[in-house]
Design an enzyme around this catalytic site. Structure first.
Site, PDB file in Angstrom:
ATOM      1  N   GLU A 112       0.995  -1.267  -0.008  1.00 50.24           N
ATOM      2  CA  GLU A 112       0.236  -0.083  -0.080  1.00 50.24           C
ATOM      3  C   GLU A 112       0.652   1.272  -0.121  1.00 50.24           C
ATOM      4  O   GLU A 112       2.039   1.283   0.658  1.00 50.24           O
ATOM      5  CB  GLU A 112      -0.734   0.038   1.404  1.00 50.24           C
ATOM      6  CG  GLU A 112      -1.830  -0.923   1.431  1.00 50.24           C
ATOM      7  CD  GLU A 112      -2.188  -1.128   2.910  1.00 50.24           C
ATOM      8  OE1 GLU A 112      -1.947  -0.353   3.855  1.00 50.24           O
ATOM      9  OE2 GLU A 112      -2.811  -2.264   3.411  1.00 50.24           O
ATOM     10  N   LYS A 114       2.490   4.546   1.378  1.00 50.25           N
ATOM     11  CA  LYS A 114       2.543   5.041   2.423  1.00 50.25           C
ATOM     12  C   LYS A 114       2.206   6.349   2.579  1.00 50.25           C
ATOM     13  O   LYS A 114       2.852   7.077   2.006  1.00 50.25           O
ATOM     14  CB  LYS A 114       3.962   4.644   3.115  1.00 50.25           C
ATOM     15  CG  LYS A 114       3.964   5.102   4.487  1.00 50.25           C
ATOM     16  CD  LYS A 114       5.500   4.642   5.150  1.00 50.25           C
ATOM     17  CE  LYS A 114       5.739   4.857   6.642  1.00 50.25           C
ATOM     18  NZ  LYS A 114       5.420   5.963   7.268  1.00 50.25           N
ATOM     19  N   ASP A 116       1.673  10.239   3.839  1.00 51.01           N
ATOM     20  CA  ASP A 116       2.407  11.173   4.420  1.00 51.01           C
ATOM     21  C   ASP A 116       1.432  11.922   5.280  1.00 51.01           C
ATOM     22  O   ASP A 116       1.363  13.044   4.910  1.00 51.01           O
ATOM     23  CB  ASP A 116       3.218  11.888   3.626  1.00 51.01           C
ATOM     24  CG  ASP A 116       4.546  12.434   4.145  1.00 51.01           C
ATOM     25  OD1 ASP A 116       4.628  12.220   5.721  1.00 51.01           O
ATOM     26  OD2 ASP A 116       5.311  13.019   3.816  1.00 51.01           O
ATOM     27  N   TYR A 227      -6.377   1.623   6.474  1.00 45.22           N
ATOM     28  CA  TYR A 227      -5.620   0.573   6.222  1.00 45.22           C
ATOM     29  C   TYR A 227      -5.488  -0.596   7.154  1.00 45.22           C
ATOM     30  O   TYR A 227      -4.492  -1.390   7.059  1.00 45.22           O
ATOM     31  CB  TYR A 227      -4.148   1.332   5.650  1.00 45.22           C
ATOM     32  CG  TYR A 227      -3.639   2.101   6.836  1.00 45.22           C
ATOM     33  CD1 TYR A 227      -3.120   1.323   8.080  1.00 45.22           C
ATOM     34  CD2 TYR A 227      -3.276   3.441   6.537  1.00 45.22           C
ATOM     35  CE1 TYR A 227      -2.628   2.432   9.152  1.00 45.22           C
ATOM     36  CE2 TYR A 227      -2.636   4.307   7.788  1.00 45.22           C
ATOM     37  CZ  TYR A 227      -2.306   3.625   8.830  1.00 45.22           C
ATOM     38  OH  TYR A 227      -1.977   4.426   9.819  1.00 45.22           O
ATOM     39  N   LYS A 315      11.004   3.378   2.383  1.00 46.52           N
ATOM     40  CA  LYS A 315      10.794   4.606   2.419  1.00 46.52           C
ATOM     41  C   LYS A 315      11.570   5.273   1.425  1.00 46.52           C
ATOM     42  O   LYS A 315      12.658   5.026   1.042  1.00 46.52           O
ATOM     43  CB  LYS A 315      11.537   5.296   3.768  1.00 46.52           C
ATOM     44  CG  LYS A 315      10.784   4.765   5.120  1.00 46.52           C
ATOM     45  CD  LYS A 315       9.729   5.820   5.266  1.00 46.52           C
ATOM     46  CE  LYS A 315      10.022   7.045   5.758  1.00 46.52           C
ATOM     47  NZ  LYS A 315       9.766   7.448   7.241  1.00 46.52           N
ATOM     48  N   CYS A 409      19.356  45.294 -15.970  1.00 43.69           N
ATOM     49  CA  CYS A 409      19.812  43.882 -16.486  1.00 43.69           C
ATOM     50  C   CYS A 409      20.975  43.644 -16.004  1.00 43.69           C
ATOM     51  O   CYS A 409      21.964  44.347 -16.251  1.00 43.69           O
ATOM     52  CB  CYS A 409      19.489  43.644 -17.911  1.00 43.69           C
ATOM     53  SG  CYS A 409      20.163  42.107 -18.370  1.00 43.69           S
ATOM     54  N   CYS A 412      23.229  42.846 -19.342  1.00 45.38           N
ATOM     55  CA  CYS A 412      23.757  43.972 -20.313  1.00 45.38           C
ATOM     56  C   CYS A 412      23.520  45.340 -19.833  1.00 45.38           C
ATOM     57  O   CYS A 412      23.944  46.178 -20.588  1.00 45.38           O
ATOM     58  CB  CYS A 412      22.883  43.758 -21.546  1.00 45.38           C
ATOM     59  SG  CYS A 412      20.908  44.167 -21.293  1.00 45.38           S
ATOM     60  N   CYS A 427      14.068  42.319 -19.130  1.00 40.04           N
ATOM     61  CA  CYS A 427      15.119  43.086 -19.874  1.00 40.04           C
ATOM     62  C   CYS A 427      14.501  43.131 -21.002  1.00 40.04           C
ATOM     63  O   CYS A 427      14.471  42.023 -21.868  1.00 40.04           O
ATOM     64  CB  CYS A 427      16.427  42.362 -19.657  1.00 40.04           C
ATOM     65  SG  CYS A 427      17.598  43.209 -21.147  1.00 40.04           S
ATOM     66  N   CYS A 432      20.518  41.591 -25.709  1.00 49.40           N
ATOM     67  CA  CYS A 432      21.144  41.219 -24.451  1.00 49.40           C
ATOM     68  C   CYS A 432      21.584  39.670 -24.526  1.00 49.40           C
ATOM     69  O   CYS A 432      21.118  38.836 -24.933  1.00 49.40           O
ATOM     70  CB  CYS A 432      20.039  41.114 -23.202  1.00 49.40           C
ATOM     71  SG  CYS A 432      20.426  40.485 -21.804  1.00 49.40           S
TER      72      CYS A 432
HETATM   73  S1  IVH Z   1       0.192   0.329   9.002  1.00 46.99           S
HETATM   74  C1  IVH Z   1       1.830  -2.193  12.112  1.00 46.99           C
HETATM   75  N1  IVH Z   1      -0.403   1.173   6.382  1.00 46.99           N
HETATM   76  O1  IVH Z   1       3.104   4.932   8.804  1.00 46.99           O
HETATM   77  C2  IVH Z   1       1.222  -1.492  11.129  1.00 46.99           C
HETATM   78  N2  IVH Z   1       0.686   2.755   8.057  1.00 46.99           N
HETATM   79  O2  IVH Z   1       5.680   3.971  10.520  1.00 46.99           O
HETATM   80  C3  IVH Z   1       1.310   0.028  11.383  1.00 46.99           C
HETATM   81  N3  IVH Z   1       1.282   4.868   7.461  1.00 46.99           N
HETATM   82  O3  IVH Z   1       1.924   5.257  12.092  1.00 46.99           O
HETATM   83  C4  IVH Z   1       0.695   1.177  10.293  1.00 46.99           C
HETATM   84  N4  IVH Z   1       0.413   4.840   5.406  1.00 46.99           N
HETATM   85  O4  IVH Z   1       0.997   6.799  10.115  1.00 46.99           O
HETATM   86  C5  IVH Z   1       0.313   1.664   7.682  1.00 46.99           C
HETATM   87  N5  IVH Z   1      -0.796   1.882   4.374  1.00 46.99           N
HETATM   88  C6  IVH Z   1      -0.286   2.207   5.552  1.00 46.99           C
HETATM   89  C7  IVH Z   1       0.079   3.627   5.952  1.00 46.99           C
HETATM   90  C8  IVH Z   1       0.802   3.569   7.309  1.00 46.99           C
HETATM   91  C9  IVH Z   1       0.764   5.688   6.210  1.00 46.99           C
HETATM   92  C10 IVH Z   1       2.000   5.269   8.569  1.00 46.99           C
HETATM   93  C11 IVH Z   1       1.090   5.488   9.751  1.00 46.99           C
HETATM   94  C12 IVH Z   1       1.849   4.719  10.843  1.00 46.99           C
HETATM   95  C13 IVH Z   1       3.470   4.767  10.275  1.00 46.99           C
HETATM   96  C14 IVH Z   1       3.989   3.719  10.579  1.00 46.99           C
END
Ligand code: IVH
Length: 674
Positions: A112, A114, A116, A227, A315, A409, A412, A427, A432
């Protein structure tokens, strides 16, 4: 109908349409009709306030501010994830799992994006949202119930699906975030109101969610993807994938980009895929989360200290970093625009050393209040030029110096102007040297005339020495002219001259793009070339006629006409034609049937938008061959989801591996974007 019943009916309908709109991403009725239902409910509730319940869909407006947040202890701790910083560490993660399970067969994973943002947990009691909390230290978080209730993707009541009844208790976990566009919009209004902008969407989401005044949260465009689960009573699951398939039916939105794969190969191709998609997503992600699919295996693997053994986060490299502004230079571009550029203490941003960042224009500098000596947050994304996001105000010593746009400028020395209502200072001197150099660099660039062997430094020297004053001069260079420059070997001169010569035969769209007409980029050049077919016809076109063409608006039409009404520009076009620049007849028809002749293709894994049969047919029609076993001689391996061992073998052999998009651009040269 009894108003109480009507209110309940309206809530039921609105909840259903919220689900269709937010969770299923498939609205069932037009927005206007939804508004009618919603307004009717608002009206009835204002007439009969004693019937308002906290889970009414009208109650997303926030409540009076709290003194402080109380705390909520998570029934099951919210863990964090172990990080992997390169694909090799993900391979090790897989190996560790197999060792731990004492089983070498492929493990099924779910991948999935991740998100932010920040993690939350919601608790539903018989389908009713009772509390929402932050992750906090993993054991105990803050009670942000009032705030989460203002988020439109958080259902206040779960949808009861006859085939999938809701459990008596459901703890669900997800990530709250702010989409990129909404973030920009929020920052724009903050700047206008004289407030400090947020550094990034994550900070904006965190700042918005952790508000004591939930009415502020309600005004912020927050979203959520779910998730995972905490405690569940009244329903069991066997796999994580099953969870992801089930909870949206209750109204809990999951990320549609989640994928499943058997074995680590598919995880690695997901990593490659998500890295390539990242910049196109409407929200920020900072990696890919990989989870063992089977809940039974998850239980066997268990937890070590604060993270589970069954999951890892791959990451990405960060895209922002802090550094100091050493100086602010002013650059003059091809159009004469003066662009202030921050010269930075070199800093590593996502694996690339950044020592300059654009500050765009004087307005931007003023808005962000960037001064020489400031500590700033810089950001780079994809191949775009790094930019200064914001100043870290509390690092100021008082010795910083504000920037003033020069009145002349910097190259020039001519006077510069900033037209009323425009942000850009220019300019106006057509001779130039900065403008000349930049327009020649544009002329030779790959997407324009595609001339090799003339790097920026060489062009600077050629202009400084007066050997070249306009693009057409390149075609009059003689052997010896280039080798006069320092460090220019005869062989490189011969190559460069040959490349200049080759560029004389050019397609109309490239020539148009190379001329650098304002507002006429690569795409509009193609449109103009297609519509007019010759430079003479474009030169003769009126603004009105240009505007009749789809995609050509008043601005670009005006610019084309202005360009060709300048004597100077016409003379330059004539000089190019005199120098032997010839427009090739309309795009060369490609012999489609022989496009892939002699090439072999191997398909592995499911392609996202087409079936294997369709893909094979394409290869066949274009004269290529589809093979089923990987060998050194395989020209292309096209890999989709769950690709399996053929991809591993292809990697080992160092073969060319394509995803569906790359495959399509190979077989449909018209779509090629390079
Ligand atoms: S699973 C044990 N799934 O990442 C599983 N986390 O470092 C725990 N996060 O605190 C989390 N997208 O804030 C999971 N698809 C995703 C995620 C996700 C973002 C973040 C979440 C968590 C941190 C873990």
């Amino acid at each position: 109908m009894d108003p109480k019943e009507r209110i309940e009916e309206l809530r039921r309908q609105i909840n259903y349409h919220n689900y269709r709109y937010y969770a299923a991403d498939d609205p069932a009725i037009p927005d206007g009709q939804y508004d009618l239902l919603f307004n009717e409910l608002v009206r009835l509730e204002s007439e009969l306030p004693h019937l308002i319940t906290p889970d009414s869909p009208t109650q997303r407006v926030g409540a009076p501010p709290l003194e402080k947040f109380s705390t909520i202890t998570h029934t099951i701790p919210m863990l964090s994830l172990e990080n992997a910083f390169d694909p090799q560490e993900v391979v090790e993660f897989d190996a560790r799992i197999k060792r731990y399970l004492k089983d070498d067969s492929p493990v099924e994973y779910v991948m999935e994006p991740k998100m932010d943002g920040l993690a939350i947990e919601l608790v539903y009691d018989h389908g009713r949202l009772v509390t929402g909390s932050t992750r906090g230290d993993g054991q105990t978080g803050e009670d942000i119930s009032l705030n989460v209730k203002t988020i439109k993707t958080v259902p206040l009541t779960l949808l009861d699906d006859a085939l999938m009844p809701i459990p008596a208790k459901l703890e669900v976990r997800g990530e709250v975030f702010m989409a990129g566009q909404a973030f920009k919009e929020l920052n724009r209004t903050r700047l206008e109101a004289g407030e400090t902008p947020f550094a990034n969407p994550r900070n904006a989401a965190a700042g918005s969610l952790r508000q004591l005044d939930s009415r502020i949260t309600a005004s912020r465009p927050l979203e959520c993807f779910f998730y995972g689960l905490g405690e569940v009573i009244g329903r069991t699951f066997e796999t994580h994938w099953e969870i992801l398939q089930t909870i949206p039916r209750w109204g809990l939105r999951t990320n549609p980009l989640a994928r499943r794969s058997s074995g680590i190969e598919g995880v690695l191709s997901s990593i490659a895929w998500i890295e390539s998609e990242r910049d196109r997503l409407p929200y920020d992600i900072d990696g890919l989360v990989v989870k063992v699919n089977s809940l039974e295996l998850q239980a066997r693997l268990g937890v070590k200290s604060r993270s589970p053994r069954w999951a890892a986060a791959y990451k990405f490299k960060p895209t922002q970093a802090l550094t100091r502004v050493k100086e602010i230079h002013v650059q003059v571009g091809r159009t004469g625009a003066l662009t202030p550029v921050a010269i930075l203490e070199p800093v590593n941003v996502g694996g690339v050393t950044v020592s300059r960042a654009t500050l765009h224009n004087a307005d931007e500098i003023e808005k962000k209040d960037v001064r020489v000596g400031d500590t700033v947050l810089v950001q780079r994304a994809g191949d775009v030029i790094p930019e200064v996001v914001m100043v870290v105000g509390d690092e100021r010593t008082g010795a910083e110096q504000a920037f003033v746009m020069p009145g002349q400028c910097p190259v020039c020395g001519s006077r510069v102007v900033r037209p009323e209502g425009e942000a850009v200072t220019r300019c106006l001197n057509i001779d130039c040297p900065a403008k000349v150099k930049e327009s020649i660099k544009h002329f030779v660039s790959r997407r324009a005339m595609d001339i090799d062997g003339l790097g920026d430094k060489i062009i600077d020297r050629l202009v400084d020495l007066g050997l070249v004053t306009r693009p057409s001069d390149l075609y009059f260079l003689k052997p010896g002219d280039l080798s006069r420059l320092d460090r220019f070997a005869e062989k490189s001169e011969a190559n460069a001259l040959a490349s200049i010569d080759r560029s004389r035969r050019v397609t109309l769209d490239r020539l148009l793009f190379a001329l650098g007409i304002r507002f006429v980029g690569e795409h509009l050049s193609k449109v103009l070339a297609r519509e007019f077919g010759s430079i003479a016809r474009i030169r003769a076109a009126s603004k009105e006629f240009l505007e009749t063409i789809d995609e050509i608006g008043p601005q670009s039409a005006g610019s084309v006409v202005d360009f060709f009404s300048s004597e100077e520009n016409n003379r330059e076009v004539d000089r190019l034609l005199d120098a032997g620049v010839t427009v090739l007849d309309s795009p060369q028809p490609v012999d489609r049937a022989a496009l892939l002749e002699g090439k072999s293709f191997l398909f592995t894994g499911g392609l996202p938008t087409m079936s294997r049969e369709e893909a094979k047919k394409l290869v066949d029609e274009l004269g290529g061959r589809v093979v089923s076993a990987v060998s050194k001689k395989t020209d292309y391996v096209v890999a989709g989801a769950d690709p399996g061992s053929k991809l591993t073998k292809a990697r080992e052999l160092g073969l060319t591996i394509l995803d569906e998009k790359q495959f399509l651009s190979l077989v449909q040269p018209d779509n090629r974007t390079d």
